[in-house]
Write a protein that holds these residues in place. Structure first.
Motif, PDB file in Angstrom:
ATOM      1  N   ILE A 121       3.146 -22.204  -4.704  1.00 63.32           N
ATOM      2  CA  ILE A 121       4.000 -21.244  -5.413  1.00 63.32           C
ATOM      3  C   ILE A 121       3.153 -20.110  -5.998  1.00 63.32           C
ATOM      4  N   ARG A 122       1.999 -20.450  -6.572  1.00 63.18           N
ATOM      5  CA  ARG A 122       1.116 -19.418  -7.117  1.00 63.18           C
ATOM      6  C   ARG A 122       0.595 -18.498  -6.019  1.00 63.18           C
ATOM      7  N   PHE A 123       0.279 -19.068  -4.854  1.00 65.14           N
ATOM      8  CA  PHE A 123      -0.218 -18.253  -3.747  1.00 65.14           C
ATOM      9  C   PHE A 123       0.872 -17.309  -3.237  1.00 65.14           C
ATOM     10  N   LEU A 124       2.109 -17.786  -3.122  1.00 61.30           N
ATOM     11  CA  LEU A 124       3.211 -16.922  -2.694  1.00 61.30           C
ATOM     12  C   LEU A 124       3.499 -15.837  -3.729  1.00 61.30           C
ATOM     13  N   ASN A 125       3.372 -16.180  -5.005  1.00 63.73           N
ATOM     14  CA  ASN A 125       3.547 -15.171  -6.046  1.00 63.73           C
ATOM     15  C   ASN A 125       2.457 -14.116  -5.982  1.00 63.73           C
ATOM     16  N   TYR A 126       1.238 -14.538  -5.670  1.00 66.28           N
ATOM     17  CA  TYR A 126       0.131 -13.598  -5.500  1.00 66.28           C
ATOM     18  C   TYR A 126       0.396 -12.651  -4.329  1.00 66.28           C
ATOM     19  N   LEU A 127       0.897 -13.181  -3.200  1.00 68.08           N
ATOM     20  CA  LEU A 127       1.236 -12.331  -2.061  1.00 68.08           C
ATOM     21  C   LEU A 127       2.376 -11.374  -2.394  1.00 68.08           C
ATOM     22  N   TYR A 128       3.349 -11.849  -3.189  1.00 71.56           N
ATOM     23  CA  TYR A 128       4.460 -10.989  -3.601  1.00 71.56           C
ATOM     24  C   TYR A 128       3.959  -9.825  -4.451  1.00 71.56           C
ATOM     25  N   GLU A 129       3.067 -10.096  -5.397  1.00 76.41           N
ATOM     26  CA  GLU A 129       2.529  -9.027  -6.253  1.00 76.41           C
ATOM     27  C   GLU A 129       1.718  -8.029  -5.446  1.00 76.41           C
ATOM     28  N   ARG A 130       0.951  -8.506  -4.469  1.00 79.19           N
ATOM     29  CA  ARG A 130       0.200  -7.596  -3.607  1.00 79.19           C
ATOM     30  C   ARG A 130       1.132  -6.715  -2.784  1.00 79.19           C
ATOM     31  N   GLU A 131       2.182  -7.308  -2.235  1.00 74.08           N
ATOM     32  CA  GLU A 131       3.138  -6.546  -1.443  1.00 74.08           C
ATOM     33  C   GLU A 131       3.854  -5.510  -2.306  1.00 74.08           C
ATOM     34  N   LEU A 132       4.215  -5.891  -3.532  1.00 75.51           N
ATOM     35  CA  LEU A 132       4.875  -4.963  -4.447  1.00 75.51           C
ATOM     36  C   LEU A 132       3.950  -3.809  -4.825  1.00 75.51           C
ATOM     37  N   ALA A 133       2.673  -4.109  -5.056  1.00 74.63           N
ATOM     38  CA  ALA A 133       1.712  -3.054  -5.395  1.00 74.63           C
ATOM     39  C   ALA A 133       1.515  -2.090  -4.227  1.00 74.63           C
ATOM     40  N   LYS A 134       1.519  -2.607  -3.004  1.00 72.47           N
ATOM     41  CA  LYS A 134       1.387  -1.734  -1.837  1.00 72.47           C
ATOM     42  C   LYS A 134       2.581  -0.812  -1.694  1.00 72.47           C
ATOM     43  N   ARG A 135       3.797  -1.338  -1.934  1.00 75.02           N
ATOM     44  CA  ARG A 135       4.986  -0.503  -1.837  1.00 75.02           C
ATOM     45  C   ARG A 135       4.977   0.592  -2.898  1.00 75.02           C
ATOM     46  N   GLU A 136       4.586   0.233  -4.125  1.00 78.10           N
ATOM     47  CA  GLU A 136       4.522   1.233  -5.190  1.00 78.10           C
ATOM     48  C   GLU A 136       3.471   2.292  -4.901  1.00 78.10           C
ATOM     49  N   ASN A 137       2.340   1.871  -4.363  1.00 83.36           N
ATOM     50  CA  ASN A 137       1.286   2.820  -4.025  1.00 83.36           C
ATOM     51  C   ASN A 137       1.735   3.765  -2.907  1.00 83.36           C
ATOM     52  N   LYS A 138       2.452   3.234  -1.927  1.00 80.55           N
ATOM     53  CA  LYS A 138       2.961   4.058  -0.834  1.00 80.55           C
ATOM     54  C   LYS A 138       3.977   5.072  -1.344  1.00 80.55           C
ATOM     55  N   ALA A 139       4.878   4.644  -2.240  1.00 80.64           N
ATOM     56  CA  ALA A 139       5.866   5.566  -2.803  1.00 80.64           C
ATOM     57  C   ALA A 139       5.207   6.644  -3.643  1.00 80.64           C
ATOM     58  N   ARG A 140       4.149   6.263  -4.375  1.00 83.98           N
ATOM     59  CA  ARG A 140       3.427   7.246  -5.177  1.00 83.98           C
ATOM     60  C   ARG A 140       2.741   8.288  -4.303  1.00 83.98           C
ATOM     61  N   LYS A 141       2.183   7.848  -3.190  1.00 86.96           N
ATOM     62  CA  LYS A 141       1.542   8.786  -2.270  1.00 86.96           C
ATOM     63  C   LYS A 141       2.557   9.734  -1.640  1.00 86.96           C
ATOM     64  N   GLU A 142       3.742   9.215  -1.318  1.00 80.57           N
ATOM     65  CA  GLU A 142       4.776  10.073  -0.738  1.00 80.57           C
ATOM     66  C   GLU A 142       5.234  11.135  -1.725  1.00 80.57           C
ATOM     67  N   GLU A 143       5.369  10.753  -3.009  1.00 83.24           N
ATOM     68  CA  GLU A 143       5.756  11.730  -4.026  1.00 83.24           C
ATOM     69  C   GLU A 143       4.689  12.812  -4.190  1.00 83.24           C
ATOM     70  N   LYS A 144       3.418  12.404  -4.183  1.00 77.99           N
ATOM     71  CA  LYS A 144       2.337  13.384  -4.293  1.00 77.99           C
ATOM     72  C   LYS A 144       2.319  14.316  -3.088  1.00 77.99           C
ATOM     73  N   LYS A 145       2.607  13.766  -1.918  1.00 74.81           N
ATOM     74  CA  LYS A 145       2.619  14.569  -0.700  1.00 74.81           C
ATOM     75  C   LYS A 145       3.734  15.616  -0.741  1.00 74.81           C
ATOM     76  N   LYS A 146       4.921  15.207  -1.226  1.00 74.90           N
ATOM     77  CA  LYS A 146       6.033  16.162  -1.341  1.00 74.90           C
ATOM     78  C   LYS A 146       5.715  17.256  -2.363  1.00 74.90           C
ATOM     79  N   LEU A 147       5.149  16.859  -3.499  1.00 80.53           N
ATOM     80  CA  LEU A 147       4.795  17.842  -4.527  1.00 80.53           C
ATOM     81  C   LEU A 147       3.735  18.811  -4.017  1.00 80.53           C
ATOM     82  N   TYR A 148       2.751  18.299  -3.310  1.00 79.71           N
ATOM     83  CA  TYR A 148       1.706  19.150  -2.735  1.00 79.71           C
ATOM     84  C   TYR A 148       2.298  20.140  -1.731  1.00 79.71           C
TER      85      TYR A 148
END
Length: 339
Positions: free
Chosen positions: A68-95
């Motif tokens: 369960i802890r390992f799956l939660n760790y994978l979930y947090e990593r996946e969530l961080a990647k999605r947030e990072n991707k969305a942040r990059k897209e916003e910066k790209k649009k603003l640029y």
């Protein structure tokens, strides 16, 4: 490539390679998929995608809580990647919006500055990268070597491998930005080790490219340098480092010491009959818990000591979260201070 491994990790290494060769069966994988679906219905944090490699590691975990802890760790990593991707897209649009606004401005006179008419050639990112790599190439020929011992993979878990890789990334980035960088060498590397493949392919793929100016070898530092020049830096050593010796070759253990009770790096240095030293941190700060520092922090301290010889200034590289000291004034080694 021949890999020199010390005796205390041969047994663990054989277990690691034997477990690596076993592939998960289809019925076991189906069982884990049903188990993951059950956890989803229970409201657990479960990642959307689980790779074959993660299925294998999930199957090897012995208890339900660890899975369960390992799956939660994978979930947090996946969530961080999605947030990072969305942040990059916003910066790209603003640029893009800012670029279009500046392009639409009509000027009747010559204007100098960024996004305007300029007499200077633009320094592109590839040019800056080539300049930094040229410094590292010169450091490989003329500058002082600094060894990172990667002979501790068998004593680290998957999370610790990722943390170690991030520390080494920061170490390489900080080192290449200096005017006089170290000649960083990674020794005792087992290129066939499963954990090293995770480390290199997913975290630092460019380092293993033939054009990258850094030495990564399976040889031991005992084969590359005279033993009398080697100094192993470990927080468990008795002798404190007073001054930086430009003729010595300093070794940093590539292991996360936080939470460990056994001094692995000190034990290895004693086994190989290598001189050990530690930083005189007690003279300048009081630590909250352990005095074990990240590899990138150790390299930053060594760089400042090599440049100025000022320990008080070099200790400013230590993260404040590790310190109990309220100010930057050096502490008397024999004086107790209450907080």
């Amino acid at each position: 490539m021949s890999v020199i491994k010390s005796g205390y990790c041969k047994n663990v290494s054989s277990q690691d390679h034997s477990s690596k060769n076993k592939n998960i069966k289809s019925e076991d994988k189906l069982f884990l998929q049903k188990y993951i679906e059950m956890l989803k219905y229970e409201g657990r944090n479960i990642p959307k995608h689980v790779s074959e490699e993660h299925f294998q590691e999930l199957f090897e975990l012995p208890t339900k809580s660890m899975r369960i802890r390992f799956l939660n760790y994978l979930y947090e990593r996946e969530l961080a990647k999605r947030e990072n991707k969305a942040r990059k897209e916003e910066k790209k649009k603003l640029y893009k919006m800012q670029f279009e606004e500046k392009q639409n401005k009509m000027t009747k006179h010559i204007e100098y500055g960024l996004w305007k008419n300029s007499i200077f050639i633009k320094a592109r990112k590839s040019d800056i990268t080539a300049m930094h790599n040229n410094r590292l190439s010169n450091a490989m020929k003329f500058n002082q070597p600094l060894v990172i011992d990667l002979d501790f993979y068998d004593h680290m878990k998957r999370k610790e491998i990722y943390s170690l890789a991030n520390q080494l990334k920061l170490c390489i980035v900080h080192n290449r930005l200096r005017l006089e960088p170290f000649n960083i060498m990674m020794c005792n590397v087992d290129f066939n080790c499963h954990k090293f493949q995770i480390f290199s392919n997913k975290i630092m793929p460019s380092v293993l490219q033939p054009h990258f100016p850094m030495i990564i070898t399976s040889k031991s530092y005992l084969e590359l340098f005279p033993k009398e020049k080697l100094i192993y830096l470990t927080p468990d050593a008795r002798q404190e480092m007073e001054t930086f010796n430009c003729d010595s070759v300093y070794i940093i253990g590539g292991i996360l010491d936080e939470g460990r009770t056994s001094p692995l790096s000190l034990a290895k240095a004693k086994r190989e009959n290598i001189k050990t030293e530690k930083f005189p941190l007690d003279k300048y700060h009081i630590f909250r818990r352990s005095k074990s520092l990240d590899i990138n922090v150790v390299v930053d301290i060594l760089s400042d000591i090599q440049k100025d010889g000022d320990w008080e200034k070099a200790c400013e590289n230590i993260p404040r979260r590790l310190l109990q000291t309220a100010d930057k004034t050096p502490l008397h080694p024999n004086k107790m201070i209450r907080f």
